[in-house]
Design an enzyme around this catalytic site. Structure first.
Site, short mmCIF file in Angstrom:
data_model
loop_
_atom_site.label_atom_id
_atom_site.label_comp_id
_atom_site.label_asym_id
_atom_site.label_seq_id
_atom_site.Cartn_x
_atom_site.Cartn_y
_atom_site.Cartn_z
CB SER A 184 -0.96 -0.03 1.19
OG SER A 184 -1.96 0.96 1.07
CG ASP A 208 -3.80 -3.41 -4.04
OD1 ASP A 208 -3.82 -3.39 -5.28
OD2 ASP A 208 -4.80 -3.15 -3.35
CG HIS A 273 -5.39 -2.54 0.15
ND1 HIS A 273 -4.74 -2.19 -1.02
CD2 HIS A 273 -4.86 -1.74 1.12
CE1 HIS A 273 -3.86 -1.23 -0.77
NE2 HIS A 273 -3.90 -0.96 0.53
#
Length: 341
Positions: A184, A208, A273
């Site tokens: 992330s 991600d 996610h």
């Protein structure tokens, strides 16, 4: 000072109604920015980027503190990390061994060194042999406002680069087998680390990479495929919390990259996610994610890449030397998630 600019960002979000809701495209003309309670606030892109640029200037002048700590795990201390600093005394007293490959792991927003992702990836690599596993703990990731964490990404990346440079120059760590793995916001931290090392990092794995407040058209301000010899992205919640457009030289789209099977009622996208981390740890351990090469990322997203498996496995250690392009990755709804056994 922090309170003032956080209030300013909240006001920006509250007043950003120039773009009608029906015309909003996340990541294209603005962003749905996540909040701690799981909801999202829309901000128009132009206004948000002007605000971010002003705040970044303040960050660069040192008006905000960004503590970063490093914890080393090895076969000799696989579960209890040793805090290390960029000093001879600290490294000499640790189990750091320059003869072993090194892996940096960088968490995202709301996470810390104790987050499950660090354990999953650490244990996966240590199950393969002797590695220096360095978990990065950056305090600003735990800011209440997502925007505050975004603003710290560049500074944190430079501090990671400083540690890499020190271990390389003073303790013989090889850049030729160094991996920097980030989830992330941590993926963009990894990108900034790669941009600031004295020499080229071998591999960056972006799990991600975060979308909100990052512009695909500004690769110098996000993880991009030039930040290491090889950059791989595993994109599992594209268009919501993560990018949908390809980030890595090798871009992998499990289940098409938007949502993941088994993540029911995943309104915020958090489950999908986080699957990028789970998939990667399993890929390192099992090497069991078969892939189908696609003509472009749109084909991967639409699962329109045919049915012929390529020779490429998502997350494979050899990808740096053979992989370029976009890949569709079939996955299962529960572990083992990889489709080849």
């Amino acid at each position: 000072m922090k309170t003032i600019w956080l209030l300013a960002f909240c006001a920006l979000a509250a007043s950003a109604y120039a773009i009608e809701e029906s015309d909003r495209v996340n990541g294209e003309n603005g962003w749905y920015v996540p909040k701690l309670d799981g909801t999202f606030e829309w901000v128009d892109m132009d206004e948000a980027e002007d605000w971010l640029d002003r705040q970044e200037m303040m960050e660069d002048r040192g008006l905000s503190t960004t503590p970063v700590k490093f914890y080393l795990f090895t076969k000799s201390n696989p579960t209890k990390g040793t805090k290390i600093t960029a000093t001879k005394k600290s490294i000499d007293a640790s189990h750091f061994n320059p003869q072993h490959p090194t892996r940096f792991i960088i968490h995202g927003w709301t996470q810390s060194r104790s987050s499950g992702m660090n354990k999953e990836i650490r244990d996966a690599w240590l199950s393969h042999g002797d590695f220096n596993i360095i978990v990065v703990d950056w305090a600003r990731a735990r800011s209440v406002e997502y925007a505050s964490s975004v603003l710290a990404v560049g500074t944190v990346g430079k501090k990671v680069a400083n540690m890499i440079n020190y271990l390389h120059s003073d303790h013989g760590m090889s850049l030729g087998d160094l991996y920097v793995i980030g989830h992330s916001l941590g993926a963009h931290v990894a990108g900034y680390a790669g941009k600031n090392t004295n020499g080229q990092v071998h591999t960056i794995i972006g799990l991600d990479p975060a979308l909100p407040l990052f512009n695909y058209n500004k690769p110098n301000k996000r993880l991009n495929s030039d930040d290491a010899f090889y950059v791989e992205s595993i994109q599992t919640n594209g268009g919501t919390l993560g990018f949908l457009k390809p980030i890595g030289k090798g871009a992998f789209y499990p289940n098409g990259g938007k949502s993941q099977p088994g993540c029911t009622l995943d309104v915020t996208g958090a489950c999908s996610h986080g699957r990028s981390v789970t998939y990667y740890a399993e890929a390192v351990t099992e090497d069991n994610f078969g892939t189908i090469k696609c003509g472009d990322y749109e084909a991967a997203v639409n699962k329109d890449c045919g049915s012929t498996y390529s020779s490429v496995r998502m997350g494979a250690d050899t990808n740096a030397y053979m992989v370029e392009g976009d890949f569709y990755v079939p996955v299962n709804s529960k572990a083992p998630f990889g489709n080849i056994h």
